[in-house]
Design an enzyme around this catalytic site. Structure first.
Site, PDB file in Angstrom:
ATOM      1  N   SER A  68       0.851  -1.191   0.000  1.00 26.48           N
ATOM      2  CA  SER A  68       0.000   0.000   0.000  1.00 26.48           C
ATOM      3  C   SER A  68       0.883   1.237   0.000  1.00 26.48           C
ATOM      4  O   SER A  68       2.013   1.198   0.493  1.00 26.48           O
ATOM      5  CB  SER A  68      -0.916  -0.008   1.230  1.00 26.48           C
ATOM      6  OG  SER A  68      -1.830   1.062   1.181  1.00 26.48           O
ATOM      7  N   ASP A  69       0.361   2.313  -0.555  1.00 24.04           N
ATOM      8  CA  ASP A  69       1.096   3.574  -0.526  1.00 24.04           C
ATOM      9  C   ASP A  69       0.093   4.723  -0.573  1.00 24.04           C
ATOM     10  O   ASP A  69      -1.020   4.555  -1.081  1.00 24.04           O
ATOM     11  CB  ASP A  69       2.075   3.693  -1.689  1.00 24.04           C
ATOM     12  CG  ASP A  69       3.172   4.692  -1.377  1.00 24.04           C
ATOM     13  OD1 ASP A  69       4.131   4.313  -0.685  1.00 24.04           O
ATOM     14  OD2 ASP A  69       3.048   5.853  -1.775  1.00 24.04           O
TER      15      ASP A  69
END
Length: 194
Positions: A68-69
């Site tokens: 995730s970012d």
């Protein structure tokens, strides 16, 4: 049950994934994120999330790896990441005051065994109240959110900075859209509720 690996060093993502009550491992991704202002934020976070997930495939060849970012874009479209320190965080918050900013959070799950991956993103918008420099500094000294895009922790005192928040999944703002995470895990046979 499949082995699930969270490719992250974020304590916030760790805490969010724990909410689902599934067993998982945590490992730092072997991918260094870079913000490219020439790429649309939704494409950027999808790219970063997917590369983080795939970066651990050799280390965990039979696992489902979750990456995730998050970034946020100001009204001009400029993309921001984590501030890293007090001066940058203060500047970030001063710039955000009284304006609406959109947070983009990418999520990717990569099946290292099959090579199949699912990647998407979610958005959440926030409008900050009018804040004085003294209020900004008092907040930053109290919570020190220097590892958070936007320079605030919404799950803490950061809520006091808000005038309005809009989106479908508030966990997107914290850093891991759990509604999409549950759907992606189910696709790979990992059910949160049996």
């Amino acid at each position: 049950m499949r082995t699930v690996v969270l490719a992250s060093t974020s304590p916030y993502r760790l805490q969010l994934l724990r909410q689902l009550g599934i067993p998982f491992h945590v490992a730092p991704p072997l991918y260094e994120e870079q913000i490219d202002q020439q790429v649309a934020p939704e494409l950027l976070v999808k790219h970063l999330a997917a590369h983080k997930a795939k970066s651990l495939a050799e280390k965990y060849p039979d696992a489902l790896i979750l990456g995730s970012d998050q970034v946020f874009a100001d009204p001009r479209g400029f993309i921001h990441g984590k501030p890293g320190g007090l001066p940058q965080a203060a500047a970030q918050l001063r710039e955000m005051v009284g304006k609406t900013h959109t947070f983009y959070t990418g999520i990717s799950i990569y099946d290292a065994a099959s090579g199949e991956g699912l990647t998407d993103y979610d958005t959440y918008s926030v409008t900050l109240r009018k804040l004085s420099s003294e209020q900004i500094h008092a907040y930053l000294e109290r919570e020190q959110p220097f590892d958070c895009a936007g320079s605030f922790k919404i799950e803490g005192l950061g809520i006091s900075l808000m005038e309005r928040m809009e989106g479908d999944d508030y966990t997107t703002l914290i850093g891991l859209p759990l509604i999409k995470t549950v759907d992606f895990l189910a696709h790979f046979g990992v059910r949160v509720l049996v």
